[in-house]
Design an enzyme around this catalytic site. Structure first.
Site: not given
Length: 312
Positions: A138, A142, A270
């Protein structure tokens, strides 16, 4: 000022279908990408047709066909990507780099919202488990967005309620038990739970909002910032019964993940970061971010209590 034209990539997925619905309800001219090979998946075909009946325009494009992506992007002002990160071994999230290239070439997009919708990856630099791959990917997306000077909004939606509330914070459980529950550690770390339809509604609200331009938008509904013990307490009150509880230590939890397949190791990572480390609530939103419920008080979000009533 007119509404933006919105392109949704991954529109038949878990969050994607909700984003399509929210975009249409907000009055945006909505385009939904579908892959040419989707004609062999009857459920997704029927979903796409239902979008069309509600007013969406279907656009054929593929990550394997750069020009098709460019042509799709040229139709709109805003691109929202909601592709799944499930196939983590193949770095599925990095497919968005192809979308970034298409947006850069098209040159007309005023806002791009990449597929994030979970834990804020910029705040997860010190994680060491398998889930690190997701955060790295991710951040790579970005970096590409910002180097291409593409206007963006990042959505940090924290915990999807269906995954985390339904199982009372237990990995792999999506229905709440009426007898027994495992506490992760002491069960006191705060997490943030958001109804999936609310995630979509807040996300779509941001696309024309100058306050969210080049910002991270955090979804932090005040009523939904709860510890695992508090979530269990909500459920116990609803069913009128106290659950039997046992606690899993940090060491036991990490050891239990070692023999799982890669995707499960990522998922367990997570849960570890949320319920053992408290990663969702151990920081203050700085100048680079804004909070969705403060921006859009008109949205009557679903509280954790009301969400859990569906399981009765």
């Amino acid at each position: 000022m007119g509404k933006s034209k919105v392109l949704i990539v991954g529109g038949t997925g878990y969050l994607g279908k909700r984003l399509v619905k929210a975009s249409l309800e907000e009055g945006h001219e909505t385009y939904v990408v579908h892959r040419p090979e989707i004609n062999v998946d009857i459920e997704r075909v029927q979903m796409l047709l239902s979008f069309k009946e509600k007013g969406a325009t279907l656009v054929s494009a593929s990550f394997n066909d750069h020009q098709s992506l460019v042509d799709a992007v040229k139709l709109v002002d805003v691109v929202i990507c909601a592709i799944s990160g499930v196939h983590l071994r193949s770095h599925h999230i990095l497919l968005q780099l192809k979308l970034v290239d298409a947006i850069k070439q098209a040159g007309n997009v005023k806002r791009f919202l990449p597929s994030e919708f979970g834990t804020e990856p910029a705040r997860m630099k010190n994680t060491i488990g398998a889930e690190r791959v997701v955060f790295n990917d991710k951040m790579e997306v970005r970096k590409a967005i910002e180097e291409a000077n593409i206007p963006f909004t990042y959505i940090s939606a924290n915990c999807c309620a269906g995954y985390f509330l339904g199982g009372l914070g237990q990995p792999g459980h999506y229905l709440p038990s009426t007898d027994f529950v495992h506490l992760l550690g002491d069960g006191n770390k705060k997490a943030i739970y958001v109804d999936e339809d609310d995630i979509a509604r807040y996300t779509v609200k941001t696309v024309d909002d100058p306050r969210t331009l080049n910002k991270t938008v955090y979804l932090r509904p005040p009523k939904n910032i709860l510890s695992q013990r508090e979530v269990i307490g909500v459920w116990e009150k609803l069913i009128g019964k106290e659950l039997h509880k046992s606690s899993i230590s940090k060491q036991e939890f990490l050891a239990s993940a070692k023999d799982l397949d890669y995707a499960w190791q990522v998922g367990m990572g997570h849960y570890y970061n949320v319920f053992f480390e408290g990663c969702l609530t151990n920081f203050e939103i700085g100048d680079e971010g804004v909070e969705a419920t403060e921006l859009y008080p008109e949205i009557n979000y679903v509280s954790a209590v009301d969400y859990m009533k569906r399981y009765l």
